[in-house]
Structure formats: structure tokens, C-alpha cells
Design an enzyme around this catalytic site. Structure first.
Site, PDB file in Angstrom:
ATOM      1  N   HIS A   1     -31.668  12.597 -15.238  1.00  0.00           N
ATOM      2  CA  HIS A   1     -31.264  12.731 -13.838  1.00  0.00           C
ATOM      3  C   HIS A   1     -29.887  12.104 -13.563  1.00  0.00           C
ATOM      4  CE1 HIS A   1     -31.894  14.043  -9.888  1.00  0.00           C
ATOM      5  NE2 HIS A   1     -33.144  13.670  -9.701  1.00  0.00           N
ATOM      6  N   ARG A   2     -29.325  11.402 -14.530  1.00  0.00           N
ATOM      7  CA  ARG A   2     -27.957  10.922 -14.362  1.00  0.00           C
ATOM      8  C   ARG A   2     -26.960  12.072 -14.441  1.00  0.00           C
ATOM      9  NH1 ARG A   2     -27.857   6.618 -19.168  1.00  0.00           N
ATOM     10  NH2 ARG A   2     -28.676   8.506 -20.152  1.00  0.00           N
TER      11      ARG A   2
END
Length: 492
Positions: A462-463
Site C-alpha cells: 500500500h506504500r
């Protein structure tokens, strides 16, 4: 220049520093050719066969099967000119030098390792396996709190078959010509045997005993010179524990001891150890998000049937995984950010796709990858996947084939599982789980009909990938699998 050459365990690449000897493919006395496989070594990533660096005759083998050896350590000696006659006494050869006395750290509790096959200085047949005393043993410094070393008591050593070599002795550092009985040696740090002598066991055996909780001092060795073998340790570990008197008021069975005689302890090493380290690092480094999508793949399965029926595809292994791989590769072209790596201060987007295919093998889970898979045609992709699977099942996947992956597929459907929440391989930003294809009731054209359905699970970092990007990528894969022929026309 000496004709006896030592071959060291080579650098196996990918940062690997050691390997375990799985099997010797040659023996002392064998005549070998250049690049002939001589030993099979297991690393943390794969089992590989190492070829000979020189042609000649095997003069000596320095380590037994099961030993873990560091890169750069001599493993075998080769006589590169066996037809040249007797070996001259011109000084220590590399093989003989390996027998020279080497001070052993006090904490190891071990004595000098002998050769495995070959001929020791003075024409003496070398010990085949295990550890034996040396003439300098009496000069060694005493261990702290230990018993001073005693001089060995001469006892004739049993000869062992060795390679046919010249009668002339090989000059080397002094080595005891006779072996001392085990009971006469100084006690080891980790204790003495029942007879009061040194516990003889190779490092892998000692490590196995530590892992299994077996006290070596309680065992009687069945190996050479009374040394303790892996079988001795495993036999002791599997034997029922001896009954001990219970203290007054102590219950007959406690939670800690219940079932201990029916437990199996498996050392964590090789592929299993590397997988555990990688998965732990990835799970607690990259913030994982997993999304799911259930897809009607009836048209895709019919397309596969038509493909199998074509003359040029009859000798090709065609599976649903092939279409999933093609769908992933096409979706990456539409969403290149998915094929990237988080590098702290920057995101590295790859313009190539090294497509990993997770494979369950006897040695554990491995993820070999197909290099630059996006450039392959459907037929080339099918051939590459077939070769990848066959190589993995045979245990011949090289470390290079398991490095550099950028995106991975794990086919949990082959185990009858609908889908899962896979953990990202380190350095990758997405992994797709492909579930089982099942016939289920499905609304098709306004009516409930039996259709072939599968569920996809996409985990992503999710980064790098936010919900919108992850959803669009997964949706494109699903659209391709719902109607691959229409998707190909629309996207290419």
C-alpha cells in the site's frame, strides 16, 4: 607446480555464504572430466550440481555428505596428471597440507578432522570419516576449567580403501600415524561419553543434536572410531524417554511433558529457513492490502479447449494458469506502477516483468521467475512455464532463476483452495493468488446457470499501490479471464 589441486566451494552468487553437501557424485579414485558434476550442494535457495574445475583423478574428498561448508573452503583434491608417475616429495601438496595440525577453538570441543579417502603423509591411508587425534595434541593449551590433554595411546588404525596412488609418500606436516582410542582423549567442553572419553561427532551432527535436544554424552557412537552419527542422534530423539521417579504430590502427567515422546523436531534450514526469513521481513515491512474478485471463467476454459485442439499446440502443456499469467502481463502494461519496488526515497518502476510462479517442492516453497516474460508470445510463455515447473519439481532450480522477480502468481487452486491472502516476496509490490475453478450457480444473461467460476486474491504494497490502482489492476485481470479473446482484441 603441484599436480594435486584443491577445489574450493565456489561462490554460488546471490549473497550465499555456505552450502550443505547433499551427495557426492564421484568417489576417491574416479577419473573425471573437465566440467563433470562432482557434488550436489544445497544452498538456502536451491540444490545445485557443481562441476569439476579440472580433469584428472579424485585424490581426496574432505567433507562427508551432510556437512555444511562455507564458500572458499576446500572440498575435494584432484590429481590433474595421474599418469605422470609417483608424486614427488617436493614439499607439502595442497591435499597433504589440509591434514596439517590446526588449533581448534576451545569452545568447539572437537579434534582434527581427517581426510575422507586419499592417502595421508607417509603413505598412510587416511581416515574415511570423522575426527582423529594428532601428534601435537599434547602441546595444546588446556581448556579453562578442563582436564589437561593427555598424550594419545598408540593403537593400530584400521586401514580403509583409498584411491590407487603412487607408492612414494606425500610430504606434509606431521600427522599421527596411529589413532588413539576414544577413551584416552581429553574430555570435550560439552561433556564426555559414558566411558569418560571425548564425544566424537561432526559439526552437523552436533548441531542436529542441539536442535533435537539430545545430549551427546549419553550416546554410544556407531560410526568410525566410535563417533556419533546422525542416525544415532535421530534414534535417540525418537526413543521413548526413560521413566523417572515422581516427587510426592507431583501429578503423573504435566502439560510440559505430555506427548513429548510423540513429537518430531525438524531443523529449520535451507529453503525453509530462507522462506521464513523473507516472509517475516516482508510481512512486517510492507503494509499489505488484499482484495478479492470472483470471476466467471467459462469462456476462458472454452478458449483453452479450442487452443488445445489446434495442431501446433497439441504437444504443449496448456493450463488455466497460462491464461492467468497472460492476463497479469497485459494488465501490467496498462498499470506499470504495479510492477515496481519501494526503495525508501524513491519508487523503482520496472520496464520488464520477471514473472514469478510459486512452486511447492519437497524442499519447500520456491518462487522461480520467467525473465522478461512480457516479451514472450503465448506459445513461448507456455513453454517457459512448463520448463520452470519441471525444473522445480526435479529440484534443479538455480539461484539465478529465483532472483530478480518483480511480480508473482501463486496457484493455490491446484490444492482445491478458493483463494488466499498471499504475502509479498521481498522487493515486489504485488502477488496474485489464483483459486480453484469450480462449477457454481451463477447469474448469466438474467438466468441462474451452472458456470465455471474462480476467485482471485491480490495482495499489494500500500506504500506504492493505493486502492484505486489495485482495484483497476485486479479488475483488468478479471475482465481478461471472463473473455480472453475479446480482451486481446480490445487491448492489443
Amino acid at each position: 607446480m603441484s599436480r594435486i589441486k584443491e577445489f574450493n566451494l565456489p561462490d554460488l552468487g546471490e549473497g550465499l555464504t555456505e552450502g550443505e553437501i547433499l551427495a557426492w557424485l564421484v568417489k576417491v579414485g574416479d577419473v573425471i572430466e573437465l566440467n563433470q558434476p562432482i557434488v550436489e550442494v544445497e544452498t538456502a535457495k536451491a540444490a545445485v550440481e557443481i562441476p569439476a574445475k579440472w580433469a584428472g583423478q579424485v585424490h581426496a574428498i574432505f567433507h562427508p555428505q551432510g556437512a555444511t561448508i562455507e564458500v572458499g573452503t576446500p572440498i575435494i583434491a584432484i590429481d590433474t596428471d595421474p599418469g605422470a608417475g609417483p608424486i614427488e616429495e617436493s614439499g607439502p601438496t595442497p591435499s597433504a597440507a589440509s591434514l596439517a595440525a590446526v588449533e581448534v577453538a576451545p569452545e568447539e570441543g572437537m579434534v582434527e578432522p581427517g581426510l575422507i579417502g586419499g592417502v595421508a603423509p607417509g603413505g598412510r591411508t587416511a581416515v574415511l570419516v570423522g575426527y582423529g587425534p594428532r601428534t601435537t595434541a599434547a602441546k595444546r593449551r588446556p581448556r579453562k576449567g578442563g582436564v589437561p590433554p593427555q598424550a594419545p595411546v598408540p593403537t593400530p588404525a584400521a586401514p580403509v580403501a583409498a584411491a590407487p596412488v603412487a607408492a612414494a609418500p606425500v610430504a606434509a606436516a606431521p600427522v599421527a600415524a596411529q589413532a588413539a582410542p576414544v577413551a584416552s582423549l581429553a574430555p570435550a567442553v560439552n561433556g564426555t561419553s559414558r566411558s569418560g572419553g571425548l564425544v566424537l561427532a561432526k559439526p552437523p551432527v552436533r548441531k542436529l543434536a542441539k536442535d533435537l535436544g539430545v545430549d551427546l554424552t549419553t550416546l554410544t557412537g556407531s560410526g568410525p572410531l566410535g563417533s556419533i552419527s546422525r542416525e544415532d542422534v535421530q534414534r535417540a530423539a525418537s526413543a521413548p524417554a526413560a521413566a523417572e521417579p515422581l516427587a510426592v504430590g507431583t501429578p503423573a502427567t504435566s502439560a510440559a511433558s505430555f506427548g513429548a515422546d510423540r513429537e518430531q523436531r525438524i531443523p529449520v534450514k535451507g529453503v525453509r529457513k530462507l522462506t521464513a526469513e523473507n516472509m517475516s521481513r516482508s510481512a512486517f515491512t510492507a503494509p499489505h492490502v488484499t482484495e478479492f474478485l470472483t470471476v466467471d471463467v467459462t469462456r476462458a476454459m472454452k478458449a483453452l479447449d479450442r487452443l488445445r485442439g489446434r495442431r501446433e499446440w497439441r504437444d504443449v502443456r496448456v493450463s488455466p494458469l497460462l491464461l492467468v499469467a497472460k492476463a497479469v502481463l497485459l494488465a501490467v502494461k496498462r498499470h506499470p506502477m504495479v510492477n515496481s519496488t519501494w526503495a525508501g526515497d524513491e519508487i523503482v518502476v520496472k520496464e520488464y516483468v520477471n514473472l514469478g510462479i510459486a512452486a511447492a517442492t519437497e524442499r519447500g516453497l520456491i518462487v522461480p521467475n520467467i525473465k522478461d516474460a512480457g516479451r514472450l508470445s503465448l506459445r513461448e510463455l507456455a513453454d517457459a512455464m512448463t520448463e520452470l515447473v519441471q525444473t522445480a519439481k526435479a529440484g534443479r532450480t538455480s539461484p539465478a532463476d529465483m532472483s530478480g522477480g518483480t511480480l508473482t502468481i501463486t496457484n493455490v487452486g491446484v490444492f482445491g483452495v478458493d483463494t488466499g491472502t498471499p504475502i509479498l516476496p521481498p522487493g515486489e509490490s504485488a502477488i496474485l493468488a489464483f483459486g480453484a475453478v469450480r462449477e457454481l450457480p451463477w447469474v448469466h444473461k438474467g438466468k441462474v446457470k451452472p458456470r465455471l467460476v474462480t476467485t482471485l486474491g491480490l495482495s499489494f504494497d500500500h506504500r506504492i499501490i493505493d486502492g484505486e490502482l489495485g482495484s483497476k489492476f485486479l479488475r483488468d485481470i478479471g475482465d481478461f479471464l471472463a473473455d480472453p479473446e475479446a480482451a486481446l482484441l480490445a487491448w492489443t
